[in-house]
Design a protein around this motif. Structure first.
Motif, mmCIF file in Angstrom:
data_model
loop_
_atom_site.group_PDB
_atom_site.id
_atom_site.type_symbol
_atom_site.label_atom_id
_atom_site.label_comp_id
_atom_site.label_asym_id
_atom_site.label_seq_id
_atom_site.Cartn_x
_atom_site.Cartn_y
_atom_site.Cartn_z
ATOM 1 N N PRO A 75 16.408 10.882 -11.002
ATOM 2 C CA PRO A 75 16.846 11.326 -12.326
ATOM 3 C C PRO A 75 17.602 10.217 -13.024
ATOM 4 O O PRO A 75 18.162 9.321 -12.369
ATOM 5 C CB PRO A 75 17.755 12.519 -12.019
ATOM 6 N N PRO A 76 17.667 10.255 -14.336
ATOM 7 C CA PRO A 76 18.375 9.202 -15.077
ATOM 8 C C PRO A 76 19.828 9.118 -14.648
ATOM 9 O O PRO A 76 20.539 10.126 -14.589
ATOM 10 C CB PRO A 76 18.226 9.634 -16.539
ATOM 11 N N GLY A 77 20.268 7.916 -14.309
ATOM 12 C CA GLY A 77 21.648 7.670 -13.936
ATOM 13 C C GLY A 77 22.035 8.151 -12.551
ATOM 14 O O GLY A 77 23.218 8.121 -12.190
ATOM 15 N N LYS A 78 21.042 8.587 -11.766
ATOM 16 C CA LYS A 78 21.331 9.106 -10.425
ATOM 17 C C LYS A 78 20.539 8.340 -9.368
ATOM 18 O O LYS A 78 19.705 7.489 -9.690
ATOM 19 C CB LYS A 78 21.013 10.597 -10.358
ATOM 20 N N GLY A 79 20.799 8.661 -8.116
ATOM 21 C CA GLY A 79 20.118 7.991 -7.017
ATOM 22 C C GLY A 79 18.769 8.590 -6.692
ATOM 23 O O GLY A 79 18.338 9.571 -7.301
ATOM 24 N N LEU A 80 18.135 8.004 -5.704
ATOM 25 C CA LEU A 80 16.835 8.480 -5.259
ATOM 26 C C LEU A 80 16.985 9.781 -4.473
ATOM 27 O O LEU A 80 17.927 9.944 -3.698
ATOM 28 C CB LEU A 80 16.162 7.423 -4.382
ATOM 29 N N GLU A 81 16.021 10.671 -4.683
ATOM 30 C CA GLU A 81 16.015 11.950 -3.974
ATOM 31 C C GLU A 81 14.661 12.159 -3.315
ATOM 32 O O GLU A 81 13.632 12.210 -4.006
ATOM 33 C CB GLU A 81 16.301 13.105 -4.934
ATOM 34 N N TRP A 82 14.665 12.268 -1.997
ATOM 35 C CA TRP A 82 13.431 12.574 -1.273
ATOM 36 C C TRP A 82 13.107 14.050 -1.474
ATOM 37 O O TRP A 82 13.962 14.922 -1.251
ATOM 38 C CB TRP A 82 13.609 12.260 0.211
ATOM 39 N N MET A 83 11.857 14.327 -1.855
ATOM 40 C CA MET A 83 11.474 15.707 -2.171
ATOM 41 C C MET A 83 10.698 16.377 -1.047
ATOM 42 O O MET A 83 10.875 17.563 -0.779
ATOM 43 C CB MET A 83 10.637 15.737 -3.450
ATOM 44 N N GLY A 84 9.810 15.611 -0.424
ATOM 45 C CA GLY A 84 8.985 16.194 0.612
ATOM 46 C C GLY A 84 7.886 15.235 1.008
ATOM 47 O O GLY A 84 7.706 14.184 0.385
ATOM 48 N N ALA A 85 7.155 15.607 2.064
ATOM 49 C CA ALA A 85 6.119 14.721 2.580
ATOM 50 C C ALA A 85 4.968 15.529 3.167
ATOM 51 O O ALA A 85 5.137 16.697 3.558
ATOM 52 C CB ALA A 85 6.694 13.799 3.656
ATOM 53 N N ILE A 86 3.827 14.862 3.228
ATOM 54 C CA ILE A 86 2.670 15.424 3.931
ATOM 55 C C ILE A 86 2.212 14.384 4.945
ATOM 56 O O ILE A 86 2.192 13.185 4.646
ATOM 57 C CB ILE A 86 1.545 15.826 2.960
ATOM 58 N N GLY A 87 1.889 14.841 6.121
ATOM 59 C CA GLY A 87 1.559 13.931 7.195
ATOM 60 C C GLY A 87 0.063 13.666 7.318
ATOM 61 O O GLY A 87 -0.770 14.303 6.681
ATOM 62 N N TYR A 88 -0.252 12.728 8.206
ATOM 63 C CA TYR A 88 -1.634 12.345 8.478
ATOM 64 C C TYR A 88 -2.476 13.531 8.926
ATOM 65 O O TYR A 88 -3.700 13.569 8.745
ATOM 66 C CB TYR A 88 -1.639 11.260 9.568
ATOM 67 N N ASN A 89 -1.805 14.508 9.528
ATOM 68 C CA ASN A 89 -2.482 15.689 10.059
ATOM 69 C C ASN A 89 -2.376 16.893 9.121
ATOM 70 O O ASN A 89 -2.762 17.998 9.498
ATOM 71 C CB ASN A 89 -1.888 16.060 11.417
ATOM 72 N N GLY A 90 -1.856 16.682 7.937
ATOM 73 C CA GLY A 90 -1.720 17.757 6.959
ATOM 74 C C GLY A 90 -0.432 18.539 7.044
ATOM 75 O O GLY A 90 -0.198 19.439 6.223
ATOM 76 N N SER A 91 0.421 18.232 8.001
ATOM 77 C CA SER A 91 1.700 18.928 8.102
ATOM 78 C C SER A 91 2.590 18.556 6.923
ATOM 79 O O SER A 91 2.482 17.456 6.383
ATOM 80 C CB SER A 91 2.403 18.559 9.406
ATOM 81 N N THR A 92 3.464 19.486 6.534
ATOM 82 C CA THR A 92 4.343 19.237 5.397
ATOM 83 C C THR A 92 5.795 19.469 5.769
ATOM 84 O O THR A 92 6.109 20.255 6.673
ATOM 85 C CB THR A 92 3.993 20.147 4.202
ATOM 86 N N SER A 93 6.679 18.774 5.074
ATOM 87 C CA SER A 93 8.115 18.969 5.212
ATOM 88 C C SER A 93 8.734 18.787 3.834
ATOM 89 O O SER A 93 8.233 17.997 3.025
ATOM 90 C CB SER A 93 8.715 17.994 6.214
ATOM 91 N N TYR A 94 9.818 19.538 3.596
ATOM 92 C CA TYR A 94 10.423 19.538 2.263
ATOM 93 C C TYR A 94 11.934 19.414 2.349
ATOM 94 O O TYR A 94 12.560 19.820 3.324
ATOM 95 C CB TYR A 94 10.062 20.838 1.525
ATOM 96 N N SER A 95 12.499 18.873 1.268
ATOM 97 C CA SER A 95 13.942 18.875 1.130
ATOM 98 C C SER A 95 14.416 20.333 1.051
ATOM 99 O O SER A 95 13.854 21.129 0.290
ATOM 100 C CB SER A 95 14.337 18.145 -0.144
ATOM 101 N N PRO A 96 15.447 20.668 1.803
ATOM 102 C CA PRO A 96 15.933 22.062 1.756
ATOM 103 C C PRO A 96 16.332 22.513 0.349
ATOM 104 O O PRO A 96 16.144 23.686 0.002
ATOM 105 C CB PRO A 96 17.152 22.024 2.688
ATOM 106 N N SER A 97 16.834 21.590 -0.439
ATOM 107 C CA SER A 97 17.279 21.961 -1.782
ATOM 108 C C SER A 97 16.124 22.251 -2.727
ATOM 109 O O SER A 97 16.319 22.879 -3.766
ATOM 110 C CB SER A 97 18.148 20.843 -2.363
ATOM 111 N N LEU A 98 14.917 21.817 -2.373
ATOM 112 C CA LEU A 98 13.755 22.010 -3.241
ATOM 113 C C LEU A 98 12.676 22.870 -2.587
ATOM 114 O O LEU A 98 11.624 23.105 -3.189
ATOM 115 C CB LEU A 98 13.150 20.653 -3.620
#
Length: 117
Positions: free
Chosen positions: A42-65
């Protein structure tokens, strides 16, 4: 050399769903054991990791999102997609697709998304 390119609308209305696609070249999103993440700033803020998808299709998300985020993929197109629902102006940010999860080694150039009516 892996390259990532984000695409999607630059303007989204409040309460709508933000959808971005990342097209990967120079490497397959199904290659063991890589993960592919979405990160925003976001403007004026730091980087925020939101989530990911793996090579095998597995997903993980930031708890806040977690309740608003979905990441999927199309292996035939070597793409992965972010969907963020019920957006507000606080979701205005530069969105990056990346390779990695805890350690990022490749970044897309980023795309500005503004949430405004």
């Amino acid at each position: 050399q892996v390259q990532l390119q984000e695409s999607g609308p630059g303007l989204v209305k409040p309460s709508q769903t933000l959808s971005l696609t990342c097209t990967v070249s120079g490497g397959s999103i199904t290659t063991n054991y890589y993960y592919w993440s979405w990160i925003r700033q976001p403007p004026g803020k730091g980087l925020e990791w939101m989530g990911a998808i793996g090579y095998n299709g597995s997903t993980s998300y930031s708890p806040s999102l977690l309740s608003r985020t979905s990441i999927s993929r199309d292996t035939s197109k070597n793409q992965f997609t972010l969907q963020l629902s019920s957006v507000t102006p606080e979701d205005t940010a530069v969105y990056y697709c990346t390779r990695g999860r805890s350690t990022i080694d490749y970044w897309g150039q980023g795309t500005q998304v503004t949430v405004s009516s």
